[in-house]
Motif scaffolding. Structure first.
Motif, short mmCIF file in Angstrom:
data_model
loop_
_atom_site.label_atom_id
_atom_site.label_comp_id
_atom_site.label_asym_id
_atom_site.label_seq_id
_atom_site.Cartn_x
_atom_site.Cartn_y
_atom_site.Cartn_z
N VAL A 186 0.86 -1.18 0.00
CA VAL A 186 0.00 0.00 0.00
C VAL A 186 0.90 1.23 0.00
O VAL A 186 2.11 1.13 0.24
CB VAL A 186 -0.93 0.04 1.23
N ARG A 187 0.30 2.40 -0.26
CA ARG A 187 1.05 3.64 -0.24
C ARG A 187 1.06 4.25 1.16
O ARG A 187 0.17 4.00 1.96
CB ARG A 187 0.47 4.63 -1.25
N HIS A 188 2.09 5.09 1.41
CA HIS A 188 2.18 5.78 2.69
C HIS A 188 1.19 6.94 2.77
O HIS A 188 0.55 7.32 1.79
CB HIS A 188 3.58 6.41 2.88
N GLY A 189 1.15 7.57 3.96
CA GLY A 189 0.54 8.89 4.14
C GLY A 189 -0.93 8.98 3.82
O GLY A 189 -1.74 8.16 4.26
N GLU A 190 -1.30 9.98 3.02
CA GLU A 190 -2.71 10.29 2.79
C GLU A 190 -3.44 9.17 2.08
O GLU A 190 -4.69 9.10 2.12
CB GLU A 190 -2.83 11.59 1.98
N HIS A 191 -2.72 8.29 1.40
CA HIS A 191 -3.36 7.19 0.67
C HIS A 191 -3.50 5.92 1.51
O HIS A 191 -4.07 4.94 1.04
CB HIS A 191 -2.55 6.85 -0.59
N LEU A 192 -2.99 5.95 2.73
CA LEU A 192 -2.89 4.72 3.52
C LEU A 192 -4.25 4.07 3.76
O LEU A 192 -4.44 2.89 3.47
CB LEU A 192 -2.20 5.02 4.86
N ARG A 193 -5.21 4.83 4.31
CA ARG A 193 -6.52 4.26 4.63
C ARG A 193 -7.17 3.68 3.38
O ARG A 193 -7.67 2.54 3.39
CB ARG A 193 -7.42 5.31 5.27
N GLU A 194 -7.18 4.46 2.30
CA GLU A 194 -7.80 4.03 1.06
C GLU A 194 -7.19 2.74 0.54
O GLU A 194 -7.90 1.79 0.18
CB GLU A 194 -7.63 5.15 0.02
N ASP A 195 -5.86 2.68 0.53
CA ASP A 195 -5.18 1.51 -0.02
C ASP A 195 -5.37 0.28 0.85
O ASP A 195 -5.57 -0.84 0.35
CB ASP A 195 -3.69 1.80 -0.20
N VAL A 196 -5.27 0.45 2.18
CA VAL A 196 -5.41 -0.69 3.08
C VAL A 196 -6.80 -1.30 2.96
O VAL A 196 -6.95 -2.54 2.89
CB VAL A 196 -5.11 -0.28 4.54
N LEU A 197 -7.82 -0.47 2.92
CA LEU A 197 -9.18 -1.01 2.86
C LEU A 197 -9.51 -1.63 1.51
O LEU A 197 -10.47 -2.38 1.38
CB LEU A 197 -10.18 0.09 3.23
N LYS A 198 -8.70 -1.34 0.49
CA LYS A 198 -8.84 -2.03 -0.80
C LYS A 198 -8.32 -3.47 -0.70
O LYS A 198 -8.93 -4.40 -1.23
CB LYS A 198 -8.10 -1.29 -1.90
N VAL A 199 -7.16 -3.64 -0.05
CA VAL A 199 -6.55 -4.97 0.01
C VAL A 199 -6.99 -5.76 1.23
O VAL A 199 -6.86 -6.98 1.27
CB VAL A 199 -5.01 -4.88 -0.04
N ALA A 200 -7.51 -5.05 2.25
CA ALA A 200 -8.01 -5.71 3.47
C ALA A 200 -9.29 -5.01 3.90
O ALA A 200 -9.29 -4.23 4.86
CB ALA A 200 -6.95 -5.66 4.57
N PRO A 201 -10.41 -5.25 3.20
CA PRO A 201 -11.66 -4.54 3.49
C PRO A 201 -12.14 -4.68 4.93
O PRO A 201 -12.81 -3.80 5.46
CB PRO A 201 -12.65 -5.18 2.51
N GLU A 202 -11.77 -5.78 5.56
CA GLU A 202 -12.18 -6.02 6.94
C GLU A 202 -11.28 -5.29 7.95
O GLU A 202 -11.54 -5.29 9.15
CB GLU A 202 -12.16 -7.53 7.24
N GLY A 203 -10.21 -4.68 7.46
CA GLY A 203 -9.25 -4.02 8.35
C GLY A 203 -8.11 -4.94 8.72
O GLY A 203 -8.04 -6.09 8.29
N VAL A 204 -7.20 -4.43 9.53
CA VAL A 204 -6.02 -5.19 9.93
C VAL A 204 -6.03 -5.40 11.45
O VAL A 204 -6.74 -4.71 12.18
CB VAL A 204 -4.71 -4.49 9.50
N ASN A 205 -5.24 -6.36 11.89
CA ASN A 205 -5.17 -6.68 13.32
C ASN A 205 -3.95 -6.08 14.01
O ASN A 205 -3.98 -5.84 15.22
CB ASN A 205 -5.12 -8.20 13.50
N TYR A 206 -2.90 -5.83 13.23
CA TYR A 206 -1.65 -5.35 13.79
C TYR A 206 -1.07 -4.28 12.87
O TYR A 206 -1.10 -4.42 11.65
CB TYR A 206 -0.62 -6.48 13.90
N ILE A 207 -0.53 -3.22 13.48
CA ILE A 207 0.23 -2.22 12.73
C ILE A 207 1.59 -2.06 13.38
O ILE A 207 1.68 -1.76 14.57
CB ILE A 207 -0.49 -0.85 12.69
N PHE A 208 2.65 -2.28 12.62
CA PHE A 208 4.03 -2.04 13.08
C PHE A 208 4.46 -0.74 12.42
O PHE A 208 4.60 -0.66 11.20
CB PHE A 208 4.94 -3.19 12.65
N SER A 209 4.64 0.31 13.23
CA SER A 209 4.79 1.65 12.69
C SER A 209 6.18 2.23 12.90
O SER A 209 6.67 2.31 14.02
CB SER A 209 3.76 2.59 13.34
N THR A 210 6.79 2.65 11.79
CA THR A 210 8.07 3.38 11.86
C THR A 210 7.89 4.87 11.64
O THR A 210 8.85 5.63 11.75
CB THR A 210 9.04 2.84 10.80
N ASN A 211 6.66 5.28 11.31
CA ASN A 211 6.39 6.71 11.06
C ASN A 211 4.94 7.01 11.43
O ASN A 211 4.04 6.95 10.61
CB ASN A 211 6.65 7.06 9.60
#
Length: 342
Positions: A201-226
């Protein structure tokens, strides 16, 4: 008998473009404690932690040596050392309360040192310790992942040093977890997919849009460096009871936003164990040995992409500049010799 050694240090804060940001110096050989190893350093890598330290820690005229990754050969051991012998090849990430690894010799507690992978040379091995420890502690100590775990993990900054190890270790030791990595440039996407990521997925402003395209149900874990400015998006894309592990330094954090979904925020700082001499400090020795076994089995690979040589102020300034650009893939290593044999 060796009394002095070459090292690279700084005495005052300066941007990486300034020669004083890293200078060649001569320092006394480190004194070792009872559980210390004195390591002849053969290669070091540069991490964002080095740049943060150089920018924020003023040595007030004293010589401050950076470097929080090393691979080398044990030169001497303290009187209570039981894990290593003189001549052993080792790799480790050091301790921020002591001088760093950018020197000919370095003193380090044996409990945070691992046996170097036999299949790697010194430069390849030096790329691994800090990022492997950070990834391991985040995945298995903070998230609590294990061989039977399932769900979806989002790795923010997948092409960096930590992200590269999170992807590999998650796929190796928690194979039921789907790993999505943020990576915007074509070369970054190719890199993370090559490490085993299941999608990008893309960073920043596109993150929510891209994640919900590939994981419509959402994610369980986020490992964040930024994490700066991303909390709202994280809350939206996490499933209830999801977990966040962060390793960066956001300027502000409204954790109340996590409440309605019962989300949890975890910090990962790999120097905690050595800084506070925790009773389980030796776990870093064990995990580095496990990473070495995974490397030698061909399950995990080095993340080295750039090698500079020899270990000098000039090359360390160049390595810092590459890391500070924020555009590097994997890890940048500075080695004692152009071709470092294992």
């Amino acid at each position: 008998m060796i009394e002095n050694m070459k090292a690279i240090a700084y005495t005052k804060n300066a941007p990486v473009s300034e020669p004083t940001s890293q200078e060649d110096v001569t320092l006394p050989l480190p004194q070792i404690g009872a559980r210390d190893l004195l390591v002849e350093v053969k290669a070091v890598s540069v991490n964002p932690a080095d740049a943060k330290m150089r920018a924020n820690v003023d040595p007030e005229g004293a010589s401050k040596v950076l470097g929080y990754d090393a691979a080398g050969i044990v030169h001497a051991v303290g009187g209570e050392v039981t894990l290593f012998n003189v001549g052993d090849k080792v790799y480790y990430a050091g301790d921020v309360t002591r001088q760093g690894t950018n020197s000919e010799f370095h003193a380090v507690d044996e409990r945070i040192v691992g046996t170097m992978p036999t299949s790697l040379d010194f430069a390849q091995a030096a790329a691994l310790p800090l990022t492997s420890i950070t990834a391991w502690e985040g995945l298995f100590d903070r998230f609590g992942l294990h061989a039977e775990s399932t769900g979806t993990l989002l790795m923010i900054g997948g092409a960096g040093g930590v992200g590269s190890m999170v992807i590999q270790l998650a796929k190796a030791l928690a194979p039921g977890v789907r790993v999505i990595a943020s990576a915007t440039r074509p070369e970054s996407r190719e890199w993370v997919l090559g490490l085993g990521a299941d999608g990008t997925v893309r960073h920043g402003e596109h993150l929510r849009e891209d994640v919900l395209k590939v994981a419509p149900e959402g994610v369980n874990y986020i490992f964040s460096t930024n994490s700066e400015g991303q909390l709202t998006a994280y809350v939206e894309i996490l499933q209830p009871f999801g977990k966040i592990v962060a390793i960066d330094d956001p300027t502000e954090m409204d954790v109340l936003a996590l409440k309605t979904k019962s989300l949890s925020w975890h910090w990962e700082f790999m120097f905690t164990r050595s800084m506070f001499q925790t009773p389980d400090m030796i776990e870093q020795h064990h995990l580095l040995d496990r990473v070495a076994a995974l490397v030698d089995a061909g399950t995990v690979r080095t993340t080295l992409t750039t090698t500079l040589a020899p270990i000098s102020a000039e090359n360390l300034r160049a390595a810092h500049a590459l890391v500070e650009s924020g555009r590097t893939l994997g890890k940048v290593v500075v080695a004692a010799e152009p071709s470092v044999a294992s």
